[in-house]
Motif scaffolding. Structure first.
Motif, PDB file in Angstrom:
ATOM      1  N   THR A  20       0.563  -1.205  -0.113  1.00 28.76           N
ATOM      2  CA  THR A  20      -0.055   0.113   0.170  1.00 28.76           C
ATOM      3  C   THR A  20       0.788   1.218  -0.147  1.00 28.76           C
ATOM      4  OG1 THR A  20      -0.252   0.047   2.408  1.00 28.76           O
ATOM      5  CG2 THR A  20      -1.873  -1.139   1.174  1.00 28.76           C
ATOM      6  N   VAL A  49      -7.690  -3.576   3.013  1.00 28.60           N
ATOM      7  CA  VAL A  49      -6.865  -2.809   1.888  1.00 28.60           C
ATOM      8  C   VAL A  49      -7.824  -2.626   0.699  1.00 28.60           C
ATOM      9  CG1 VAL A  49      -5.030  -2.978   0.383  1.00 28.60           C
ATOM     10  CG2 VAL A  49      -4.626  -3.727   2.602  1.00 28.60           C
ATOM     11  N   ARG A  50      -7.996  -1.555   0.021  1.00 29.66           N
ATOM     12  CA  ARG A  50      -8.807  -1.260  -0.939  1.00 29.66           C
ATOM     13  C   ARG A  50      -8.165  -0.323  -2.068  1.00 29.66           C
ATOM     14  NH1 ARG A  50     -13.257   3.256   1.087  1.00 29.66           N
ATOM     15  NH2 ARG A  50     -11.791   4.637   1.749  1.00 29.66           N
ATOM     16  N   LEU A  51      -8.810   0.056  -3.237  1.00 24.35           N
ATOM     17  CA  LEU A  51      -8.312   0.975  -3.910  1.00 24.35           C
ATOM     18  C   LEU A  51      -8.952   2.192  -3.752  1.00 24.35           C
ATOM     19  CD1 LEU A  51      -8.180  -0.698  -7.536  1.00 24.35           C
ATOM     20  CD2 LEU A  51      -6.244  -0.869  -5.835  1.00 24.35           C
ATOM     21  N   GLU A  57      -4.563   3.920  -6.204  1.00 16.35           N
ATOM     22  CA  GLU A  57      -3.638   3.217  -5.608  1.00 16.35           C
ATOM     23  C   GLU A  57      -4.430   2.422  -4.233  1.00 16.35           C
ATOM     24  OE1 GLU A  57      -0.710   5.958  -4.471  1.00 16.35           O
ATOM     25  OE2 GLU A  57       0.252   5.873  -6.353  1.00 16.35           O
ATOM     26  N   ARG A  58      -3.311   1.469  -3.843  1.00 20.69           N
ATOM     27  CA  ARG A  58      -3.944   0.634  -2.817  1.00 20.69           C
ATOM     28  C   ARG A  58      -3.789   1.533  -1.364  1.00 20.69           C
ATOM     29  NH1 ARG A  58      -0.998  -5.353  -3.271  1.00 20.69           N
ATOM     30  NH2 ARG A  58      -1.769  -5.799  -5.632  1.00 20.69           N
ATOM     31  N   GLU A  59      -4.798   1.499  -0.752  1.00 20.29           N
ATOM     32  CA  GLU A  59      -4.581   2.122   0.713  1.00 20.29           C
ATOM     33  C   GLU A  59      -4.937   1.178   1.746  1.00 20.29           C
ATOM     34  OE1 GLU A  59      -7.114   5.567   0.714  1.00 20.29           O
ATOM     35  OE2 GLU A  59      -9.046   4.438   0.772  1.00 20.29           O
ATOM     36  N   CYS A 104     -12.179  -5.863  -1.680  1.00 17.13           N
ATOM     37  CA  CYS A 104     -10.931  -5.486  -0.671  1.00 17.13           C
ATOM     38  C   CYS A 104     -10.269  -6.701  -0.335  1.00 17.13           C
ATOM     39  CB  CYS A 104     -11.373  -4.638   0.535  1.00 17.13           C
ATOM     40  SG  CYS A 104     -12.637  -5.624   1.709  1.00 17.13           S
ATOM     41  N   TYR A 183      -3.803 -10.300  -6.020  1.00 16.03           N
ATOM     42  CA  TYR A 183      -4.370  -9.320  -5.443  1.00 16.03           C
ATOM     43  C   TYR A 183      -4.707  -8.238  -6.320  1.00 16.03           C
ATOM     44  CZ  TYR A 183      -2.478 -11.228  -1.108  1.00 16.03           C
ATOM     45  OH  TYR A 183      -2.446 -11.894   0.028  1.00 16.03           O
ATOM     46  N   LEU A 187      -8.658  -6.567  -6.771  1.00 16.24           N
ATOM     47  CA  LEU A 187      -9.000  -5.172  -6.677  1.00 16.24           C
ATOM     48  C   LEU A 187      -9.145  -4.326  -7.502  1.00 16.24           C
ATOM     49  CD1 LEU A 187      -5.963  -4.180  -4.009  1.00 16.24           C
ATOM     50  CD2 LEU A 187      -8.439  -4.627  -3.421  1.00 16.24           C
TER      51      LEU A 187
END
Length: 245
Positions: A20, A49-51, A57-59, A104, A183, A187
């Motif tokens: 992330t 974790v999601r976009l 971007e992953r956060e 997610c 992954y 996502l």
């Protein structure tokens, strides 16, 4: 099903493992929600974790376990939504919109299942990867907004599928565990005709392990490393599946 799991990783470890680029934690939540937990229970706030909607971007952020559909009138679900069945996720009113656009990753290091020994006794087991690496459940997330106050509540669910040979003696369902190589695809925004339904499958049994743990895990107030220590007695898993509630 998946009704309890554990996580050794803190914010830094999760961010590194999930690659992330930021750690956006909502103002009303504190750092304790990102600390390791050895007994994660439904209705608690946990890292996912999601976009990011704006950057793509992953956060890493925090949500409550137990999905509340966006259309809920009171911010509650009419049935348990800690899990979503892979077989019906595309058609279930509670999950179908999140399945299309709000997928997610749910960081974990192991999960628990209970084997029924008799009418009054259940034995808990911990299940993890043989290499002891962190992994991710396939999850869906949702935002519910209170029309009166404007308050937003973000929640998530863990998808389940048929059990593999490791989990089958304990339960007739298991959480969907994603391979790290999947992954990005899980996502990524996807055309409705090409949603990643093929990823909703049992994780390879040969890559997993199981062991007996203390019954103390049954109490959600217990949350320490002793919960995942193997019992000293023989930890043989039965070869015949048992029925669970």
């Amino acid at each position: 099903m998946c009704g309890r799991y554990g996580r050794r990783g803190d914010k830094q470890r999760i961010a590194e493992w999930m690659q992330t680029h930021n750690t956006n934690v909502f103002d009303e939540l504190d750092e304790t929600n990102l600390s390791p937990s050895f007994n994660v229970a439904p209705q608690t706030f946990q890292p996912v974790v999601r976009l990011n909607d704006e950057t793509g971007e992953r956060e890493l952020t925090v949500m409550r376990w137990g999905l509340v559909p966006y259309w809920s009138k009171d911010g509650k679900a009419s049935f348990s939504t800690i899990n979503a069945k892979s077989e019906t996720v595309a058609t279930s009113p509670a999950f179908r919109e999140a399945w299309k656009t709000r997928r997610c990753l749910v960081p974990a290091d192991w999960f628990y299942e209970w084997q029924r020994l008799d009418e009054n006794t259940k034995q808990p087991f911990a299940i993890a990867l043989k290499n002891d690496e962190m992994f991710a459940f396939a999850g869906l997330w949702e935002t519910w907004k209170d029309k009166t106050t404007g308050r937003k509540l973000r929640t998530y669910t863990v998808l389940t599928t048929d059990p593999n040979e490791v989990v089958e003696p304990l339960h007739n369902r298991m959480p969907v565990i994603l391979h790290r190589r999947d992954y990005v695809r899980w996502l990524a925004p996807t055309d409705p005709a090409h949603l990643p339904i093929d990823l909703l499958r049992p994780y390879p049994a040969e890559e997993m392990k199981v062991w007996k743990v203390s019954k103390a895990v049954g109490n959600t107030r217990n949350d320490d490393p002793s919960l995942i220590e193997p019992l000293q007695e023989a930890a043989t898993v039965p070869t015949t599946p048992s029925l669970f509630e």
